[in-house]
Design an enzyme around this catalytic site. Structure first.
Site, PDB file in Angstrom:
ATOM      1  N   TYR A 245     -30.184  70.266 -20.305  1.00 56.86           N
ATOM      2  CA  TYR A 245     -29.560  70.363 -21.632  1.00 56.86           C
ATOM      3  C   TYR A 245     -30.603  70.768 -22.693  1.00 56.86           C
ATOM      4  O   TYR A 245     -30.356  71.621 -23.542  1.00 56.86           O
ATOM      5  CB  TYR A 245     -28.910  69.004 -21.987  1.00 56.86           C
ATOM      6  CG  TYR A 245     -28.565  68.866 -23.436  1.00 56.86           C
ATOM      7  CD1 TYR A 245     -27.436  69.483 -23.961  1.00 56.86           C
ATOM      8  CD2 TYR A 245     -29.387  68.143 -24.307  1.00 56.86           C
ATOM      9  CE1 TYR A 245     -27.129  69.387 -25.313  1.00 56.86           C
ATOM     10  CE2 TYR A 245     -29.097  68.043 -25.648  1.00 56.86           C
ATOM     11  CZ  TYR A 245     -27.963  68.665 -26.148  1.00 56.86           C
ATOM     12  OH  TYR A 245     -27.671  68.571 -27.487  1.00 56.86           O
TER      13      TYR A 245
ATOM     14  N   LYS B 176     -23.795  74.672 -26.923  1.00 57.39           N
ATOM     15  CA  LYS B 176     -22.740  73.791 -26.391  1.00 57.39           C
ATOM     16  C   LYS B 176     -21.424  74.541 -26.233  1.00 57.39           C
ATOM     17  O   LYS B 176     -20.672  74.319 -25.289  1.00 57.39           O
ATOM     18  CB  LYS B 176     -22.533  72.591 -27.323  1.00 57.39           C
ATOM     19  CG  LYS B 176     -23.731  71.643 -27.404  1.00 57.39           C
ATOM     20  CD  LYS B 176     -23.564  70.645 -28.550  1.00 57.39           C
ATOM     21  CE  LYS B 176     -24.719  69.673 -28.655  1.00 57.39           C
ATOM     22  NZ  LYS B 176     -24.705  68.875 -29.890  1.00 57.39           N
TER      23      LYS B 176
ATOM     24  N   SER C  55     -27.527  73.471 -30.784  1.00 56.59           N
ATOM     25  CA  SER C  55     -26.149  73.065 -30.479  1.00 56.59           C
ATOM     26  C   SER C  55     -25.184  74.221 -30.277  1.00 56.59           C
ATOM     27  O   SER C  55     -24.103  74.009 -29.727  1.00 56.59           O
ATOM     28  CB  SER C  55     -25.605  72.200 -31.607  1.00 56.59           C
ATOM     29  OG  SER C  55     -25.751  70.856 -31.293  1.00 56.59           O
TER      30      SER C  55
ATOM     31  N   VAL D 274     -28.940  72.776 -35.278  1.00 52.74           N
ATOM     32  CA  VAL D 274     -29.925  72.214 -36.203  1.00 52.74           C
ATOM     33  C   VAL D 274     -31.103  73.141 -36.514  1.00 52.74           C
ATOM     34  O   VAL D 274     -31.896  72.832 -37.399  1.00 52.74           O
ATOM     35  CB  VAL D 274     -30.479  70.844 -35.732  1.00 52.74           C
ATOM     36  CG1 VAL D 274     -29.427  69.766 -35.820  1.00 52.74           C
ATOM     37  CG2 VAL D 274     -31.062  70.942 -34.336  1.00 52.74           C
TER      38      VAL D 274
HETATM   39  N1  GLU Z   1     -31.102  69.873 -29.058  1.00 55.32           N
HETATM   40  C1  GLU Z   1     -30.543  69.217 -30.198  1.00 55.32           C
HETATM   41  C2  GLU Z   1     -30.278  67.768 -29.885  1.00 55.32           C
HETATM   42  O1  GLU Z   1     -29.811  67.472 -28.838  1.00 55.32           O
HETATM   43  C3  GLU Z   1     -29.296  69.928 -30.606  1.00 55.32           C
HETATM   44  C4  GLU Z   1     -28.686  69.329 -31.830  1.00 55.32           C
HETATM   45  C5  GLU Z   1     -27.933  70.257 -32.692  1.00 55.32           C
HETATM   46  O2  GLU Z   1     -28.235  71.440 -32.830  1.00 55.32           O
HETATM   47  O3  GLU Z   1     -26.982  69.748 -33.303  1.00 55.32           O
HETATM   48  O4  GLU Z   1     -30.549  66.892 -30.638  1.00 55.32           O
END
Ligand code: GLU
Length: 349
Positions: A209, A86, A83, A279
């Site tokens: 993504y 993002k 994440s 995560v």
């Molecule tokens: N690739 C993970 C998902 O989309 C990222 C989630 C995260 O790090 O919060 O679930």
């Protein structure tokens, strides 16, 4: 967005500096020493490849806006950015197209719900609310410059490399593992499409993504990426401008409100810095004008934030004087405050 009247009003930069380097070194060592024995939390396993992480990994890196690095522990261990990507993809999209379009499509307000919530989308008429939850991040990835999925991926890979100051590789194992298990993100993308909020083909966008989340970084990389946002968009190690000052400011505001999932308010209250967690156990926290802290420790709390990372950052935010809301009275010694308010009959008129 609510109306404000800031047109033509000069944006002053955040002031102050980190303490001297030997003090930073001492405090970074102290933070590592203090929290390395903490074994609370559990490693994410909803993406099977992430479950293989060593529970004991713990690295802390402070990157300052002059390009200096202070690090300890596992700061060179690669982990998938998840994440944390993002934040930087959002910055790239704002830099390319301005924040208006993405602001209208994705928003900047916290959902108060988990990062992969479908209900949050439904409750808000298909509006993702912010780019740091999965729905908003997927809608943001769809807006990345590039006509095709491959072209978008190129833009992301090149952009994140400029933030980090080096080329980043995809962890194919993590990418495959997440691709095989991300039906929830697929559902979110389709739902966004049903509300007319996905600019592209859902399967392709989720693939880009997922790939962006699988880029390998280290605690050192995320500290430098964060320090770029602390430095008005210029990577302090390479000297390259990655995004504009305005985009850095806007990205940090979004992180302050949304960077730590549904615990963002609590984080801001206790730590007082814009930050983004992922995560796989990374957290990057940014002190505008000063630098950034990158931490990596895989065990997570219930909201998906690294437990040792949270503790170490809280400690460093206090001891390095980074909390954005902490001030000391200027000239307090010159004008002593009254010890107590006099009772009405003691007052002189
Ligand atoms: N690739 C993970 C998902 O989309 C990222 C989630 C995260 O790090 O919060 O679930």
């Amino acid at each position: 967005m609510f109306e404000t009247d800031t047109e033509g009003i000069r944006q002053e930069a955040a002031t102050g500096a980190l303490p001297a380097r030997d003090r930073v070194e001492q405090l970074v060592r102290a933070a590592h020493e203090r929290y390395r024995g903490v074994d609370a939390g559990s490693v994410a396993d909803y993406i099977p490849a992430l479950a293989e992480a060593d529970h004991g990994w713990f690295g802390i890196c402070v990157a300052d806006t002059a390009g200096g690095l202070v690090e300890i522990g596992d700061t060179g261990v690669p982990f998938s950015i998840q994440s944390i990507s993002k934040a930087f993809v959002y910055a790239l999209v704002c830099d390319a197209f301005g924040h208006e379009r993405i602001g209208e499509l994705v928003g900047v307000d916290n959902t108060g719900l988990p990062f992969n919530s479908v209900i949050a989308l439904e409750l808000n008429g298909g509006h993702p609310m912010n780019p740091m939850v999965n729905a908003g991040a997927i809608a943001t990835t769809a807006l990345v410059a590039g006509e095709t999925a491959d072209a978008k991926w190129e833009t992301i890979a090149r952009g994140l490399a400029r933030f980090a100051g080096r080329a980043l590789e995809v962890d194919d194992r993590v990418f495959t593992s997440e691709s095989e298990t991300n039906s929830r993100n697929q559902a979110i993308a389709r739902l966004l499409q049903s509300y007319g909020r996905l600019d592209g083909e859902p399967g392709e966008i989720v693939e880009v993504y997922t790939r962006q989340c699988s880029l390998l970084v280290t605690a050192r990389d995320i500290a430098i990426m964060g320090a770029t946002l602390a430095d008005g968009g210029v990577n302090p190690v390479t000297g390259e401008r990655v995004v504009s000052e305005e985009v850095s400011r806007d990205t940090l505001a979004v992180l302050a409100a949304n960077g730590l999932y549904e615990r963002s308010g609590e984080w801001l209250f206790q730590i007082g810095l814009p930050a983004k967690s992922g995560v796989s156990g990374g957290i990057v926290s940014i002190a505008p004008g000063k630098g950034a802290i990158g931490t990596f420790a895989p065990p997570l709390d219930a909201a998906g934030n690294s437990v040792r990372g949270e503790r170490a950052t809280a400690y460093l935010s206090r001891t390095l004087g980074l909390n954005l809301f902490a001030s000391a009275a200027v000239g307090a010694s010159a004008v002593p405050a009254p010890a107590s308010t006099p009772a009405p009959d003691e007052r002189t008129v």
